[in-house]
Scaffold this active site. Structure first.
Site, mmCIF file in Angstrom:
data_model
loop_
_atom_site.group_PDB
_atom_site.id
_atom_site.type_symbol
_atom_site.label_atom_id
_atom_site.label_comp_id
_atom_site.label_asym_id
_atom_site.label_seq_id
_atom_site.Cartn_x
_atom_site.Cartn_y
_atom_site.Cartn_z
ATOM 1 N N GLU A 1 6.649 -7.418 8.601
ATOM 2 C CA GLU A 1 6.742 -7.600 7.154
ATOM 3 C C GLU A 1 7.668 -8.769 6.846
ATOM 4 O OE1 GLU A 1 8.219 -4.523 8.246
ATOM 5 O OE2 GLU A 1 6.394 -3.322 8.266
ATOM 6 N N GLY B 1 -7.684 -2.268 10.815
ATOM 7 C CA GLY B 1 -9.081 -2.527 10.496
ATOM 8 C C GLY B 1 -9.887 -2.856 11.730
ATOM 9 N N HIS C 1 14.221 -2.583 11.405
ATOM 10 C CA HIS C 1 14.327 -3.372 10.179
ATOM 11 C C HIS C 1 15.617 -4.179 10.150
ATOM 12 C CE1 HIS C 1 11.270 -1.926 7.022
ATOM 13 N NE2 HIS C 1 10.807 -1.584 8.213
ATOM 14 N N ARG D 1 8.447 -0.655 -10.264
ATOM 15 C CA ARG D 1 9.176 -0.149 -11.430
ATOM 16 C C ARG D 1 8.315 0.765 -12.300
ATOM 17 N NH1 ARG D 1 7.639 -5.329 -12.409
ATOM 18 N NH2 ARG D 1 6.830 -5.916 -14.459
#
Length: 338
Positions: A107, A174, A38, A258
């Site tokens: 991402e 998938g 990351h 949140r």
């Protein structure tokens, strides 16, 4: 029979601590170790994001038994695939054949930092296809030149690479990605314990190949504290990968989660000291046909205590429940497959 791994989660631990954790996890008896790659953590509260490949080099040198793997690297935007191939070959040499290159479509959180935007899902898949082919060709040896739809490679060659190659595992989610990668990859990475995904992989040519999954846990002597820690640091997990792939930064994940409650997180992640709960959490992966399951302990500061808990209690309990034998080793298929 299942291999159990330890996750070196770069989003919640600094580089020196990650190396120390890797050594401790090997001594504790974990079969393999995976590392996230990351540029940013999921949430500000996590607090870390060192460069995974530098840490992997140090881990490869500091350990001598456990398999190592990126879980996973995106070779499409932040990194050019030719550079990923070079990094993978170097780490594989340092690890003396213990390294697997885990690849995925990535991402927005990590890839937007180079300012190239974030393509649509179908374009990202095209980019991954092209990148995997380039990486496999370079790892196979010789000069590689590509004039592709997304990448150019001009007379590239890896001068230092293992003669036995580097296994490539690809993340699938998938039917389309399964059909695309089962015939060519060396292992499957799955985002969820879906038995149909595993069956589809086998039917598409991946029979007998390793299938690698990951399960978060929040171990701790106080369950309420473990739930609070999981909620504070892992509530992003509730969004699912389709959502998580799109958000561009930690503020987005904070806003999107949140309304996630502590009980919501505790419903997906075992929390507290109960060994049986942690053992049971991996059952969906085992029952689905996964051969390797990497555990992620939530909370950077809790890693040393978790590793000791795993050594003394969790790993023996997992092996008693799911068998002593390790899952199949991750190796390169015959040269004709890529």
């Amino acid at each position: 029979m299942t291999s159990f791994g330890y996750t070196l989660m770069t989003e919640q631990r600094g580089p020196r601590d990650l190396v120390a954790d890797a050594v401790a996890a090997e001594r504790a008896g974990f079969d393999f170790e995976v590392m996230s790659d990351h540029y940013l953590p999921w949430l500000d509260e996590m607090g870390h994001a060192p460069y995974a490949w530098s840490v992997l080099g140090a881990v490869a040198n500091a350990t001598d038994r456990v398999g190592l793997m990126t879980y996973v690297t995106c070779p499409t935007t932040r990194y050019h695939p030719a550079v990923v191939a070079q990094k993978a070959a170097t780490v594989a040499l340092l690890a003396e054949g213990r390294f697997t290159l885990g690849l995925g479509s990535g991402e927005n959180l990590n890839e937007h930092v180079v300012g190239r935007g974030w393509p649509s899902a179908d374009v990202r898949q095209e980019m991954l296809d092209e990148a995997v082919a380039i990486i496999a060709s370079l790892l196979a040896g010789g000069y590689v030149t590509v004039d592709g739809s997304h990448y150019r490679v001009d007379s590239a060659k890896l001068w230092d690479r293992p003669d036995t190659g580097v296994p490539i595992a690809v993340a699938v989610s998938g039917e389309q990605s399964v059909k695309r990668y089962a015939p060519v990859a060396d292992a499957m990475v799955g985002v969820e314990p879906d038995p149909e995904l595993v069956q589809g992989w086998d039917d598409a040519g991946g029979t007998e190949l390793p299938k690698i999954g990951q399960q978060p846990v929040s171990w701790g002597p106080d369950r309420a504290a473990a739930v609070d820690r999981a909620h504070a640091l892992f509530r992003w997990f509730a969004g699912g990968w389709k959502v998580n792939a799109e958000l561009p930064g930690t503020a987005g994940f904070a806003a999107a989660t949140r309304f996630v409650r502590p009980d919501d997180v505790a419903g997906a992640i075992p929390c507290g000291p109960d060994v049986a709960a942690h053992v049971e959490a991996v059952r969906p992966f085992v029952d689905a046909g996964y051969t390797h399951v990497a555990l992620v302990q939530v909370g950077g500061e809790t890693q040393p205590e978790f590793i000791e808990f795993a050594r003394a209690q969790l790993l023996p309990a997992l092996r008693e429940e799911y068998g002593q034998s390790k899952g199949p080793a991750i190796r390169v298929r015959p040269a004709t497959h890529h």
